[in-house]
Structures are given as structure tokens and as C-alpha cells.
Design an enzyme around this catalytic site. Sequence first.
Site, PDB file in Angstrom:
ATOM      1  N   GLU A 155     -11.164  -3.208 -59.958  1.00 30.69           N
ATOM      2  CA  GLU A 155     -12.744  -3.564 -60.131  1.00 30.69           C
ATOM      3  C   GLU A 155     -12.670  -4.857 -60.745  1.00 30.69           C
ATOM      4  O   GLU A 155     -13.533  -5.075 -61.859  1.00 30.69           O
ATOM      5  CB  GLU A 155     -13.345  -2.346 -60.870  1.00 30.69           C
ATOM      6  CG  GLU A 155     -13.546  -0.963 -60.402  1.00 30.69           C
ATOM      7  CD  GLU A 155     -14.766  -0.569 -60.283  1.00 30.69           C
ATOM      8  OE1 GLU A 155     -15.427  -0.632 -61.483  1.00 30.69           O
ATOM      9  OE2 GLU A 155     -15.109   0.656 -59.610  1.00 30.69           O
ATOM     10  N   GLU A 256     -11.056   6.407 -56.212  1.00 33.44           N
ATOM     11  CA  GLU A 256     -11.518   7.327 -56.884  1.00 33.44           C
ATOM     12  C   GLU A 256     -12.776   7.794 -56.218  1.00 33.44           C
ATOM     13  O   GLU A 256     -13.651   7.121 -55.607  1.00 33.44           O
ATOM     14  CB  GLU A 256     -12.232   6.694 -58.451  1.00 33.44           C
ATOM     15  CG  GLU A 256     -11.376   6.215 -59.206  1.00 33.44           C
ATOM     16  CD  GLU A 256     -12.014   5.616 -60.650  1.00 33.44           C
ATOM     17  OE1 GLU A 256     -13.456   5.516 -60.668  1.00 33.44           O
ATOM     18  OE2 GLU A 256     -11.523   5.190 -61.464  1.00 33.44           O
TER      19      GLU A 256
END
Length: 540
Positions: A155, A256
Site C-alpha cells: 500500500e 488480505e
Amino acid sequence: MQFKTLLSLAGLLSTSVALPTIDVVSNKFFYSNNASQFYVKGVAYQKNTENATSDDSYVDPLADEETCKRDIPYLENLGINVIRVYAVNASADHDACMQLLEDAGIYVISDLSAPEESIQTTSPSWTVDLYKRYTSVIDMFHQYDNILGFFAGNEVVTNSSNTDAAPFVKAAIRDMKQYMKDSGYRDIPVGYSANDDSKTRVPSADFFACGDDDVKADFYGINMYEWCGDSSFSSSGYEDRTKEFSNLTIPAFFSEYGCNAHRPRQFTEVQALYSDEMTDVWSGGIVYMYFEEENDYGLVSVNGNSVSTLDDYDNLKTELASASPTTASASAASASATELSCPTSQTNWKASTDLPPTPNDDVCECLESSLSCVIDSSVDEDDYGDFFGTICDLTNCDEISTDGNNGTYGAYSYCSAKDKLSFLLNKYYEEQDKNSSACDFSGSASLKDNVSTASSCASLLSSASASPSATGSSNSSGSSGSSGSSSGSSSSSSSSSSSSSSSSSKNAGAVNASPLSSAQLGLLSLFSTFFLGGLSYILI
Ligand SMILES: *[C@@H]1O[C@H](CO)[C@@H](O)[C@H](O)[C@H]1NC(C)=O
Ligand SMILES: *[C@@H]1O[C@H](CO)[C@@H](O)[C@H](O)[C@H]1NC(C)=O
Ligand SMILES: *[C@@H]1O[C@H](CO)[C@@H](O)[C@H](O)[C@H]1NC(C)=O
Ligand SMILES: *[C@@H]1O[C@H](CO)[C@@H](O)[C@H](O)[C@H]1NC(C)=O
Ligand SMILES: *[C@@H]1O[C@H](CO)[C@@H](O)[C@H](O)[C@H]1NC(C)=O
Ligand SMILES: *[C@@H]1O[C@H](CO)[C@@H](O)[C@H](O)[C@H]1NC(C)=O
Ligand SMILES: *[C@@H]1O[C@H](CO)[C@@H](O)[C@H](O)[C@H]1NC(C)=O
Ligand SMILES: *[C@@H]1O[C@H](CO)[C@@H](O)[C@H](O)[C@H]1NC(C)=O
Ligand SMILES: *[C@@H]1O[C@H](CO)[C@@H](O)[C@H](O)[C@H]1NC(C)=O
């Protein structure tokens, strides 16, 4: 399987065959021994490092044999084949845990960064220090056949305002692939783990997947929290995401998943994820996460040496047990392999396909030894930011600045903050005709008397400055249509921001850890993950 599980749980030795390594062919993973398709059925396995403010305050989950012995039977019993770890200690001994995982049929995907050693979202850089950190993890883990892959960033790009960070992550991928080649290691896949931002997720995936083999990511992860409660393929957003990613040329998976808006989680998304509706595009996913902590994402709660499974654990186990995805063959995948062109510069995606140069420590060392005027060793690194601000008003800072929007990278931009600052002080000193009063700054700069003039250094420096990307194979990063064509409207890295950034990496954790506004919390509260310093934080 069941029999082996029982044996392991009873603490007996299971006789295991070595796990085959996992290969990437086209957009899928395959077992190297029999070319049959491999799906990621994973769980994130590391305590949340939200409050890790320095690199010695996180716990490497693969460095303690006792905790591995405690937990791995539970992971095996769950029916998974992958764990994701977020920050490992490259000096610790991982033999015991990696062997226990191998015996349990479990592969590892590890992030290469650490809380204080990662590519920063708002002041990205790909430096000698980060290069050393990343290669140290690879040096440690390449020996294990059950290392499935590495994430070169997590990210790092968070939305359309910071897509200029992407070239730095892609440079890291390029350099780690080259490093493994040069070191004679196996080609362990290197990828990126993205957030699920509506505006950037598609161009981001294309950006990492495009280009020649030596620069492109080997796989792409997206942290996916769209399916909450009892949803469905079409209403969750999974169907739209699957369409959007349908042309991706490298394996994609959920790095995730597991929205916790409703607990206990039923994990009904598992059936969709491993069904024919998704398996042509996705290679499975990794449930966030093993440990029950403040953030309420756990499958088990751990108290000392005792592990108690939660309802989430049982539900996930049941769902995984009934998932039986169809398997493709490597030859079919190979035959259908295609190439992807790089995204052009557009409103929500401004990232140059010209990548930063490969950090070269020799260049920085030569630079350092060639300078007469240097920052005094008494100056605290925390104060470098002020000096960068001052000196960049006095002289041009191009050589240390970067801009990932238009693909310009100063020849010394990857050196340490100290070397970069000294370079600028020396440059200014020379511009002032070496007047010694131009190398003072109230005692913060000083003249050295032993300046090196080794000819090998002189030529290294001149080739570095003549062509900063000469070592970066930026010529092979696919379409160059976007480079230079962005208007720079959203550029956040002017020379001054880039220079202050270079000094901020030391305390970036503290900067990033400043409290979020309530508006930000509100935005993120539903199910987003928010990443700081390469580690995930789940905000509730
Ligand atoms: C391929 O090998 C893997 C690992 O040994 C095994 O789990 C899998 O069942 C095999 N697939 C086939 C089709 O034989
Ligand atoms: C981190 O610190 C905050 C504030 O002290 C605390 O509320 C939170 O529970 C901590 N998080 C973890 C994962 O320990
Ligand atoms: C990493 O492991 C080494 C060797 O076990 C140890 O000396 C060091 O303190 C560890 N570092 C951190 C940050 O935990
Ligand atoms: C974009 O990301 C940055 C850094 O993570 C954050 O500060 C900013 O608020 C985000 N902007 C939007 C519009 O979400
Ligand atoms: C995928 O590629 C096909 C054929 O080139 C194209 O028609 C389609 O629009 C592409 N889909 C996406 C989501 O980009
Ligand atoms: C060096 O700089 C100082 C301060 O600006 C100035 O007073 C002095 O004349 C300069 N010396 C030379 C030789 O130019
Ligand atoms: C130059 O001198 C400094 C201080 O005496 C010393 O630390 C440094 O190693 C020397 N450098 C070289 C290239 O000899
Ligand atoms: C990139 O440049 C290198 C060095 O000049 C050259 O060997 C290589 O073939 C080039 N690659 C491409 C794709 O042009
Ligand atoms: C790239 O942007 C920087 C500002 O961030 C600017 O100084 C530089 O001239 C630009 N380079 C090109 C080639 O447009």
C-alpha cells in the site's frame, strides 16, 4: 491429510516430502514438480505492528521456534497453504520455523520492508539503505523452497494523489529480480500488495504488470475488504473487480481479505473466491489475520502458550475445506500468455515508466570521499531537513531530487541524507569559489583535509551523473508514452519536498503516526486497511 494433521497436533514428527517450489506462468501459480495449478489459501501471521515505532519493537513471527510450534498446528489444521508475514529480522535464525512450516505444507510470502525501512507514500525514494534492507531479507530467505514470494511494497500508493511513488516500488522489484539473478539464487517471485482504491486499482495493477520480464512484477496482491457479512459475488463488488482484473497478465490474489463488519465472520466469500467465476482471474487470497487483537480480525486468541480458536477459525476452516477450485495446466497458461501495455498518464494515474536508478553504494562512497565541504558530524540527523531547506535556496538541488511523475531522478538521489546534504554544501562552496566562509553555516559544515581523488571514483561519479538511469534499465520498462507527458499538476515532489523528505526517513514513523483526523477515521472506519511504513493497521 486428516491423519497427518492429527499427528502434528499430537506433537509427533510427520514424515514429510520437501515442498516443491512455486512458479509463475502467465497469470497463475504452479507447482514446479508437476505443473499443476497452485492457489493461495493463506492467513496473515504477524501481530499488528501498529505501535512499532522503531525496528526493534516488532516481533518477527518466524524467529521463535516455540511460538511456531505453538501456532503452526493450528494453521495446518485450518487447511491453509500460505502465510503472509509483514516484517522479518534478516539476522535472526529462521531454520526451525521454516522447517516446521514446510512439514505442515505451508509456504511463506514475506514483505521485504520493515516499519522504519520502507518506501514512503508521500516522500518516496529507493535508496542504498532500502536496497540493503531488501537484499538482506532475500539473502536470508532464498534458501527455503517454501518461500513463495516477496512483496516489495505494501500500500505504498494509497490514492491518485501519490501515484508518483509507484516507480520507486517498481524499481525495487526490478532490482531484487536482478539481485537474485546476479547472486545465483532461484527466481523467487517479487510482487506488490496494493490497497483497494477505486480510482487507482486498475492502472496500478497494469503499471506493475507491464513491461519486460526484468522490470515487471511477478504477481499482484490487492487488500480486499469489499465482501462484508452475507454478501454475494455480484453485490459484494467481487464481480466488478474480477472484470476489471480480467486482462491482467500476472497472477493476482487478495493479499488480505476478511471484512469484519459482522462477527463472527462467516467467510462466505471463500466459495466465490475459489469458484469458476473467479479462478481464471484470481489465485486465491490471504485472510487477515491469525492473532485476535484490538482490531478484531483474529482467528485465534493467544494467551501465553495457550491458543483458543474463535468462531471465525471454525467458519474459515469449514469454508476452505469445501472449496475445490478447478486447476489449470501450466502449458495452457503458457500458451495463452499475453503482454500488457503500460497505462498512459491519466487523471488518476501519473507514474512514469522511467524508473529510478539502481542504488549504487560505490557511487555514494566515492561521492562522500570526493567532497571537501561536508556536514559536520555534530549535526543531528533530525535537523537535516532545515539544512536541506536552506541549501536548496542557495543552490540547485536537481542531483538529489526525484520526480516519479515525470521520471526525473537525480544522480545521487539514492544516497544517504548525509551524503546528499554534504554534496549540496560542497556544491555551494565550489560555486562560491571555495571561499571557506561558504563552508561554515555556523559551524554545521566543515572542510575536510583528506579529499580522495582516486581515478576509479572520478569515472564512476562522472558516469553516474551523466546518466542517472544508466544502471536502471529504465529503457526496458515498456511504453514510455506517459513519461514527460504529465502536466505535473499533482506533483508533490518539488526539489524542496524531495530534499526535506530525504532527511525525514529516520523519523518517518513518528510523522506518519500522527493521529488521524476524525474525518479520516470516518472514511476509513468501515473496512479499510491503512498502511504505514509498510505494515498494516486496521482502523476500527
Ligand atoms: C502436484 O504436486 C503438489 C505438491 O506435491 C500436490 O499437492 C498436488 O496434488 C499435485 N497435483 C497433481 C495433479 O498431481
Ligand atoms: C497501540 O496504541 C494505542 C494507544 O496506546 C492502543 O489503543 C492500541 O491498542 C495499540 N495497538 C496495539 C495493536 O497494541
Ligand atoms: C535480530 O536478530 C538478531 C539475531 O538473533 C538479534 O541479535 C537482534 O537483536 C534482532 N533484531 C531485532 C530488531 O529484533
Ligand atoms: C491520499 O493519501 C494520502 C496519504 O495516504 C492521504 O493523506 C490523503 O488524505 C488521501 N487523499 C484522499 C482524497 O483520500
Ligand atoms: C480486456 O481485453 C479485451 C481485448 O483486448 C478488451 O476488449 C477489454 O476491454 C479488456 N478489458 C478490460 C477490463 O480492460
Ligand atoms: C569570502 O566570503 C566572505 C563573506 O561573504 C567575504 O567577506 C570575503 O571577502 C570572501 N573572500 C574572498 C577571498 O572572496
Ligand atoms: C579523512 O579524515 C577523517 C577524519 O580524520 C576520517 O574519518 C576519514 O576516514 C578520512 N577519509 C579518508 C578517505 O581517508
Ligand atoms: C537497455 O539498455 C541496455 C544497456 O544499454 C541494453 O543492453 C538493453 O538491451 C536495453 N534494453 C532494451 C529493451 O532496449
Ligand atoms: C520534472 O518535474 C520536476 C519538478 O518536480 C521539474 O523540476 C523537472 O524539470 C521536470 N522534468 C521534466 C523532464 O519535465
